[in-house]
Structure formats: structure tokens, C-alpha cells
Design a protein around this motif. Sequence first.
Motif, mmCIF file in Angstrom:
data_model
loop_
_atom_site.group_PDB
_atom_site.id
_atom_site.type_symbol
_atom_site.label_atom_id
_atom_site.label_comp_id
_atom_site.label_asym_id
_atom_site.label_seq_id
_atom_site.Cartn_x
_atom_site.Cartn_y
_atom_site.Cartn_z
ATOM 1 N N ILE A 232 14.432 -13.519 -3.205
ATOM 2 C CA ILE A 232 15.320 -14.092 -4.214
ATOM 3 C C ILE A 232 15.565 -15.575 -3.926
ATOM 4 C CG2 ILE A 232 17.662 -13.996 -5.168
ATOM 5 C CD1 ILE A 232 17.589 -10.981 -4.712
ATOM 6 N N LEU A 233 15.568 -15.910 -2.650
ATOM 7 C CA LEU A 233 15.822 -17.315 -2.306
ATOM 8 C C LEU A 233 14.530 -18.105 -2.152
ATOM 9 C CD1 LEU A 233 18.852 -17.031 0.115
ATOM 10 C CD2 LEU A 233 18.812 -17.879 -2.227
ATOM 11 N N ARG B 234 32.253 -25.079 -8.029
ATOM 12 C CA ARG B 234 32.603 -23.728 -7.620
ATOM 13 C C ARG B 234 31.691 -23.196 -6.526
ATOM 14 N NH1 ARG B 234 32.080 -21.083 -13.142
ATOM 15 N NH2 ARG B 234 30.725 -22.878 -13.341
ATOM 16 N N CYS C 117 29.858 -22.599 -2.979
ATOM 17 C CA CYS C 117 30.469 -22.458 -1.656
ATOM 18 C C CYS C 117 29.560 -22.964 -0.545
ATOM 19 C CB CYS C 117 30.801 -20.999 -1.414
ATOM 20 S SG CYS C 117 29.429 -19.905 -1.825
ATOM 21 N N HIS C 118 28.449 -23.589 -0.914
ATOM 22 C CA HIS C 118 27.489 -24.003 0.097
ATOM 23 C C HIS C 118 26.602 -25.089 -0.499
ATOM 24 C CE1 HIS C 118 25.611 -20.977 -2.488
ATOM 25 N NE2 HIS C 118 24.562 -21.773 -2.408
ATOM 26 N N ASN D 75 32.766 -23.275 5.652
ATOM 27 C CA ASN D 75 32.596 -21.888 5.231
ATOM 28 C C ASN D 75 31.673 -21.249 6.265
ATOM 29 O OD1 ASN D 75 31.600 -19.536 3.996
ATOM 30 N ND2 ASN D 75 31.449 -20.460 1.970
ATOM 31 N N VAL E 132 30.337 -18.262 5.950
ATOM 32 C CA VAL E 132 29.547 -17.173 5.365
ATOM 33 C C VAL E 132 28.314 -17.710 4.636
ATOM 34 C CG1 VAL E 132 29.597 -15.149 3.862
ATOM 35 C CG2 VAL E 132 31.667 -15.845 5.079
ATOM 36 N N CYS E 133 28.550 -18.338 3.504
ATOM 37 C CA CYS E 133 27.454 -18.636 2.582
ATOM 38 C C CYS E 133 26.429 -19.650 3.104
ATOM 39 C CB CYS E 133 28.021 -19.104 1.253
ATOM 40 S SG CYS E 133 29.326 -18.020 0.650
ATOM 41 N N ALA F 297 22.993 -18.635 4.664
ATOM 42 C CA ALA F 297 21.879 -18.029 3.931
ATOM 43 C C ALA F 297 20.922 -19.065 3.340
ATOM 44 C CB ALA F 297 22.412 -17.139 2.818
ATOM 45 N N PHE F 298 21.336 -20.335 3.322
ATOM 46 C CA PHE F 298 20.552 -21.332 2.597
ATOM 47 C C PHE F 298 19.910 -22.348 3.534
ATOM 48 C CE2 PHE F 298 23.285 -19.359 -0.396
ATOM 49 C CZ PHE F 298 22.559 -19.327 -1.577
ATOM 50 N N PRO G 116 28.746 -12.841 11.731
ATOM 51 C CA PRO G 116 27.523 -12.817 12.543
ATOM 52 C C PRO G 116 26.352 -13.577 11.938
ATOM 53 C CG PRO G 116 27.934 -10.673 11.522
ATOM 54 C CD PRO G 116 29.153 -11.498 11.283
ATOM 55 N N ASP G 117 26.274 -13.593 10.618
ATOM 56 C CA ASP G 117 25.147 -14.269 9.972
ATOM 57 C C ASP G 117 25.056 -15.724 10.406
ATOM 58 O OD1 ASP G 117 23.199 -13.231 8.441
ATOM 59 O OD2 ASP G 117 24.331 -13.218 6.566
ATOM 60 N N ALA H 47 24.107 -16.033 14.033
ATOM 61 C CA ALA H 47 22.724 -15.580 14.224
ATOM 62 C C ALA H 47 21.747 -16.654 13.749
ATOM 63 C CB ALA H 47 22.482 -14.276 13.472
ATOM 64 N N VAL I 103 25.105 -11.679 18.942
ATOM 65 C CA VAL I 103 24.408 -11.728 17.643
ATOM 66 C C VAL I 103 23.233 -12.699 17.668
ATOM 67 C CG1 VAL I 103 26.416 -11.020 16.301
ATOM 68 C CG2 VAL I 103 25.993 -13.453 16.667
ATOM 69 N N ASN I 104 23.146 -13.521 18.721
ATOM 70 C CA ASN I 104 22.061 -14.491 18.826
ATOM 71 C C ASN I 104 21.795 -14.792 20.305
ATOM 72 O OD1 ASN I 104 20.341 -16.651 18.818
ATOM 73 N ND2 ASN I 104 21.485 -17.846 17.313
#
Lengths: 123, 309
Positions: free
Chosen positions: B85-86, B165, B167-168, B196, B198-199, B202-203, B227-228, B231, B261-262
Motif C-alpha cells: 500500500i505504501l 490534518r 500526522c507525519h 508523534n 506512531v505514524c 511507517a513512512f 514499538p514500531d 524498531a 524491540v530492536n
Amino acid sequence: MHELALARSLIEMVDDYALAHGARRVTRVHVRLGVQSALTRALHVSFRAASRGTRCDGATLDIEVIPLTVHCRLCDGVKTPSGPWNFRCPDCGRATHEIVTGREMQLAAIVLGNDGGAATHPG
Amino acid sequence: MCSVCGCNDVGADGHAHVEPTGHHRVHTHRHHHAHTEAGDTEAGDTGSGDGHRHVHGHDHYGTGPAGLTVPGFTQARLIEIEQDILSRNDADAAANRRRLTERGVLALNLMSSPGGGKTTLLVETIEALKGTLAIGVVEGDQETSNDAERIRACAVPAVQINTGRGCHLDAHMVGHALDDLPLAPGGVVFIENVGNLVCPAAFDLGEACKVVILSVTEGEDKPLKYPDMFAAADLMLLGKTDLLPHVDFDPERALGYARRVNPTIAEIRLSARSGEGMAAWLDWILARARKAAKGAVSSVPSHDAPAHA
């Protein structure tokens, strides 16, 4: 959070495929999400919001959740830990960072609608 | 005036808003590249040459032997795709990374909670390094250009991205920001992500390293709670260590959680205020900047078009 960005990215991708196939409508979108993405519910909500006015408007979103599996070097095998963020081998207890599945965020398949788009010659 | 944030100074100070649904910089070039009309044909559009991938899949999932679809015909079809998806973001990130690598520029993606001390650390880092190497900064915040102004007060170029809006930061936004920064071999681009935990994890932005800042005023179990982020990071900075005497924060425990976690995450403890640990952090940057400079392609073509034009 970032599920809206993911939903948009997903819809854009699906739209591109639908366009390439001359379809105006997409009826189903099949997605694989690793359990670590923890987005299942959030993606359902944001998908509906972000799909308005696109070819995905009204499409059913199928989410297949992929469990976490890791490779344990000690046992030399793929193991399924007890929790989504538990990186320990359930058999020997050794921590590992070798994730096999559980991080996926993948568009797996789509079903195009039968409303008949404009004649298109994609090749 | 901007309908999302109400600001009037679009682009006046390198202040750019990037928002996927159409904030100031609406990038229609990447959304079906302007052929969404009925009857539109995709024939021959392989999209080469401008750094964008054009995902259509029509080569692999033909509509029939002749590849032809007819109006009114039943065409409910299952199309198997198997694509991340990314992948679009990842392709933009790869373009950024290629560009930075060719220029010999080190890019660092700094991430923390809001209030984690990213900007203060960045200001102190810039003050220490700006005589030694070229520095550019990308500032990501939902709103305001306060942080970019703090950076510009250090006399280095900074581009503010307001995510609205969002977040990243994503790779597409950063690609545009890089257009506005001088990229000199041996230089460093600091990308201060939206606060942040979290988000942003992922990017991929095309950075060389992800750096997460955990300040001692936060819980030492943040690596387990988020953890994301930990990690994904290459380096964890344990910040605000001057406050350790006043808080119940066990750095060893925090590091232990992060390694859970890493296992390969590096760690530096520092305080931008007292200066403790700053030398180790600066050395860490300089070593990587030197390495990046060596990788520079000696003659980047002068027509080197921005990957996101």
C-alpha cells in the motif's frame, strides 16, 4: 492517525488499476494487513470516508489479518509468538528480530464492477 | 487564503503546505496524471522519465485477448495485485534517497513525541556544526512555522512543511522540500518529523538514518508502548539527561526495552542544555556525513531535474 493517509494511498492505487482496466467501479478491495499494523478497524472507517467520489465509493473492504511469525535461529524454524509484539520464540524463549510475517500492508486484489466503463484499449 | 489553515502567506517564506487532498500544493501530476476522463486511454504511458512510478498493471492483468473492454458489457473481474500500500511513498523515498546519495548529502529523520526536545537539540546541533558543514533543515508540524523560524535564526536554510490534518511527513512532501534546500556534498539535511511516536515510523522519507529521541521526562517503557518507532530507528538519543536527578527514569531499563524491540539500535545519552553527550552525537553525525560525501557522484548533471517537479 496515519490510517487516512494509508486509505488514500490504497484508493489511489486501486483507482489507477480500475482506470487501466476501463472500469468505473470497484466492488471489492482485498487487503492484507500484518497484525503489527494494528489498523484493521481504523482502515475500515477511513476507507469509507476517503473513497467517496472515487471508483472505490461503496466498495467492500476485505481485510485479511496476517499473524506475526518470526524466524528462530536456535530452533531453525518459523515460529508464532504469543503476542503481536512478542519477539520471543514460543519454544525456546530466545528473542529474535527476524520477522517473517506480520508487518504487511498490501493490496492483494480488487474486483471491478460491471457497470461498463467507457471503451478502453489498455494495451 | 488557505481553506484548511486560514493562512495568507503561502510560499512567502518557503512555508509550504502539503496535504494529500489538496492543500496549497495540489500535485495533480501524480494523480492519474490528468487522464481520468471517460474514453481516456492509457496506451503507451509507461511514465518513464519524471521519477514517478505509474502503477496501472495493465500489462499484467489484461482485459481479454484483445485487451479491449466494451461499454455495457459485463466486466466484473477479479484482479490480483499483490502490491504494498505504501509502494508509492516508498518509490518517492527511493527517489529522494538516490538524489541525496548522488549529492553526497546525509539526511537524518528525527522523530520523537511532541515536546521531546527535537527542535532544541537541533538548534544546539546546528550551532555546533554550521561552521563545519552545510546544513539544511526540513521542519514538519501540523501548523505554524515557529520551528523553521527558530532554525532560520541560526542562519541556516529551513523549509517548513505544515501537514494540516496529517500526522507525519511523507516522502513526496520531503521531495518538494529538498527542491528548496541547497544540497552540498558533505552536507547534512535534518528532517524534523511531526512530533508523534506512531505514524512517522511507517513512512520512509529517503533518509540515511532514522533517529528517535526519547527524553528522560517520558516513561522509560515508551519503546514497548510504541514499538514500531523504536524498531524502525537506527539510533536512540536519550535526551534531557540534565534532568535525570529529578525524575524516576532508569536509562538502562529504557535501553533494555528499546533493545527488546530492536536488538541493534544504537544509543547516545545527551542534554542539549548542559552539553553532556553532545560530542558523541556530533561525532556520530560527522562520521556519517563524511561517508555520505565520499559516495557523491562527482558530476551530477546540471539539468538534474527535481524528482518531484
